[in-house]
Design a protein around this motif. Sequence first.
Motif, PDB file in Angstrom:
ATOM      1  N   ASP A  43       1.022  -5.133  -8.311  1.00 26.74           N
ATOM      2  CA  ASP A  43       1.476  -3.813  -8.733  1.00 26.74           C
ATOM      3  C   ASP A  43       2.105  -3.097  -7.546  1.00 26.74           C
ATOM      4  O   ASP A  43       1.599  -3.175  -6.425  1.00 26.74           O
ATOM      5  CB  ASP A  43       0.300  -2.967  -9.233  1.00 26.74           C
ATOM      6  CG  ASP A  43      -0.250  -3.439 -10.562  1.00 26.74           C
ATOM      7  OD1 ASP A  43       0.521  -4.013 -11.351  1.00 26.74           O
ATOM      8  OD2 ASP A  43      -1.451  -3.228 -10.809  1.00 26.74           O
ATOM      9  N   ASP A  53       5.762  -3.630 -11.128  1.00 25.69           N
ATOM     10  CA  ASP A  53       5.194  -4.804 -10.475  1.00 25.69           C
ATOM     11  C   ASP A  53       6.263  -5.498  -9.652  1.00 25.69           C
ATOM     12  O   ASP A  53       7.433  -5.143  -9.693  1.00 25.69           O
ATOM     13  CB  ASP A  53       4.539  -5.756 -11.473  1.00 25.69           C
ATOM     14  CG  ASP A  53       5.436  -6.119 -12.642  1.00 25.69           C
ATOM     15  OD1 ASP A  53       6.629  -5.772 -12.622  1.00 25.69           O
ATOM     16  OD2 ASP A  53       4.955  -6.768 -13.574  1.00 25.69           O
ATOM     17  N   THR A 162       2.276  -2.556  -2.236  1.00 30.84           N
ATOM     18  CA  THR A 162       1.999  -3.561  -3.256  1.00 30.84           C
ATOM     19  C   THR A 162       0.578  -4.056  -3.049  1.00 30.84           C
ATOM     20  O   THR A 162       0.178  -4.344  -1.919  1.00 30.84           O
ATOM     21  CB  THR A 162       2.972  -4.757  -3.156  1.00 30.84           C
ATOM     22  OG1 THR A 162       4.309  -4.293  -3.291  1.00 30.84           O
ATOM     23  CG2 THR A 162       2.695  -5.788  -4.243  1.00 30.84           C
ATOM     24  N   GLY A 164      -1.750  -7.114  -4.632  1.00 27.64           N
ATOM     25  CA  GLY A 164      -1.594  -8.264  -5.512  1.00 27.64           C
ATOM     26  C   GLY A 164      -2.394  -9.476  -5.088  1.00 27.64           C
ATOM     27  O   GLY A 164      -3.267  -9.404  -4.221  1.00 27.64           O
TER      28      GLY A 164
END
Length: 172
Positions: A43, A53, A162, A164
């Motif tokens: 994300d 994303d 981000t 992830g």
Amino acid sequence: MTDSTFAWIFFLVGGTDAYLNDCPTNCFRQTEAPASIHLQYGDTYFQEDVIGDEVFVSYALPKRIGPFQPTVGVSKTSDDDVWVGAGANWSTDRVDGGPFFIEVGLMPGIYLQDDGPNLGFPVQWRGSLSAGLTIAETASLSVVYDHRSNANASETNPGIETIGVRLSYKFE
């Protein structure tokens, strides 16, 4: 984290590793290392809000320069923004061959904005911190946090993050 936190971590741990393990012979000598490919999905956050994303693919070259492994990468967000860069990673798996590892990366690159946020300047530094587990002789899985910003190269410098997961494969 502040814009420079990842850079400080990268240079502190990498520099300490180079001093302790490489400098008695040659601090930044080039050595062979297994090449690897990394596929990351997560994300993206802009000013603490999830905005979409991102898919990030990177390739670690089959060498190290001191403790650092040169790496190139490209990412694309769901807003069709693209980031392309090159830099280096440092990992504890170089120091300790155990199944758990921590990796820090620093990569300057070019941000090509489409429908995503204005980050103020096309050159964006991508700093990352990940913690992972080797799941097979040539594969690992990790959780990644990264931050991109222009390091105050312009008045506008909001940054983007981000969070992830990353799947990595080593070529041996």
